[in-house]
Design a protein around this motif. Sequence first.
Motif, PDB file in Angstrom:
ATOM      1  N   PHE A  13       0.658  -1.368  -0.063  1.00  0.00           N
ATOM      2  CA  PHE A  13      -0.021  -0.028  -0.070  1.00  0.00           C
ATOM      3  C   PHE A  13       0.942   1.252   0.005  1.00  0.00           C
ATOM      4  N   THR A  14       2.169   1.258   0.667  1.00  0.00           N
ATOM      5  CA  THR A  14       2.906   2.423   0.694  1.00  0.00           C
ATOM      6  C   THR A  14       3.326   2.668  -0.867  1.00  0.00           C
ATOM      7  N   THR A  15       3.609   1.607  -1.579  1.00  0.00           N
ATOM      8  CA  THR A  15       4.009   1.957  -2.884  1.00  0.00           C
ATOM      9  C   THR A  15       2.989   2.509  -3.825  1.00  0.00           C
ATOM     10  N   LEU A  16       1.767   1.876  -3.779  1.00  0.00           N
ATOM     11  CA  LEU A  16       0.578   2.104  -4.335  1.00  0.00           C
ATOM     12  C   LEU A  16       0.168   3.829  -4.190  1.00  0.00           C
ATOM     13  N   GLU A  17       0.419   4.205  -2.764  1.00  0.00           N
ATOM     14  CA  GLU A  17       0.239   5.443  -2.553  1.00  0.00           C
ATOM     15  C   GLU A  17       0.916   6.476  -2.824  1.00  0.00           C
TER      16      GLU A  17
ATOM     17  N   PRO B 101      -6.008   4.631  -7.504  1.00  0.00           N
ATOM     18  CA  PRO B 101      -5.427   3.275  -7.270  1.00  0.00           C
ATOM     19  C   PRO B 101      -6.233   2.582  -8.583  1.00  0.00           C
ATOM     20  N   GLY B 102      -7.545   2.914  -8.867  1.00  0.00           N
ATOM     21  CA  GLY B 102      -8.093   2.370 -10.062  1.00  0.00           C
ATOM     22  C   GLY B 102      -7.477   2.620 -11.200  1.00  0.00           C
ATOM     23  N   ASP B 103      -6.758   3.937 -11.398  1.00  0.00           N
ATOM     24  CA  ASP B 103      -6.018   4.310 -12.571  1.00  0.00           C
ATOM     25  C   ASP B 103      -4.968   3.317 -13.082  1.00  0.00           C
ATOM     26  N   ILE B 104      -4.373   2.764 -12.022  1.00  0.00           N
ATOM     27  CA  ILE B 104      -3.086   1.936 -12.140  1.00  0.00           C
ATOM     28  C   ILE B 104      -3.685   0.520 -11.928  1.00  0.00           C
ATOM     29  N   LEU B 105      -4.636   0.214 -11.429  1.00  0.00           N
ATOM     30  CA  LEU B 105      -5.023  -1.191 -11.163  1.00  0.00           C
ATOM     31  C   LEU B 105      -6.498  -1.637 -11.877  1.00  0.00           C
ATOM     32  N   THR B 106      -6.747  -2.870 -12.592  1.00  0.00           N
ATOM     33  CA  THR B 106      -7.856  -3.133 -13.120  1.00  0.00           C
ATOM     34  C   THR B 106      -8.243  -4.501 -12.783  1.00  0.00           C
ATOM     35  N   TYR B 107      -9.244  -5.001 -12.824  1.00  0.00           N
ATOM     36  CA  TYR B 107      -9.705  -6.421 -12.447  1.00  0.00           C
ATOM     37  C   TYR B 107     -10.396  -6.855 -13.734  1.00  0.00           C
ATOM     38  N   ALA B 108      -9.796  -7.851 -14.214  1.00  0.00           N
ATOM     39  CA  ALA B 108     -10.499  -8.517 -15.445  1.00  0.00           C
ATOM     40  C   ALA B 108     -10.310 -10.069 -15.496  1.00  0.00           C
ATOM     41  N   PRO B 109     -11.567 -10.376 -14.826  1.00  0.00           N
ATOM     42  CA  PRO B 109     -11.326 -11.873 -14.408  1.00  0.00           C
ATOM     43  C   PRO B 109     -11.246 -12.945 -15.683  1.00  0.00           C
ATOM     44  N   ASP B 110     -11.533 -12.396 -16.981  1.00  0.00           N
ATOM     45  CA  ASP B 110     -11.177 -13.469 -18.213  1.00  0.00           C
ATOM     46  C   ASP B 110      -9.880 -12.950 -18.804  1.00  0.00           C
TER      47      ASP B 110
END
Length: 77
Positions: free
Chosen positions: A45-49, A59-68
Amino acid sequence: MPVCLHLDRLLHKRRMSLAELADRTGVSASDLAILKSGDARALRFTTLEALCRELGCQPGDILTYAPDGPTPPDAPA
């Protein structure tokens, strides 16, 4: 992997090098390279911050969730 990192896209958009981001965040260039390549297995979390602070994003600009699978290149960040 269903969680995708878009660090490369954000760096390109902000015209910032990996070395500059490393200097500004205090995160090593090798750790950032692992994140950028998508080979990371964990993210503190410190890195993400620090990334969000220096890239001016959420955070949503850096990470996305794509189950497929990975997010297509033309999908919004």
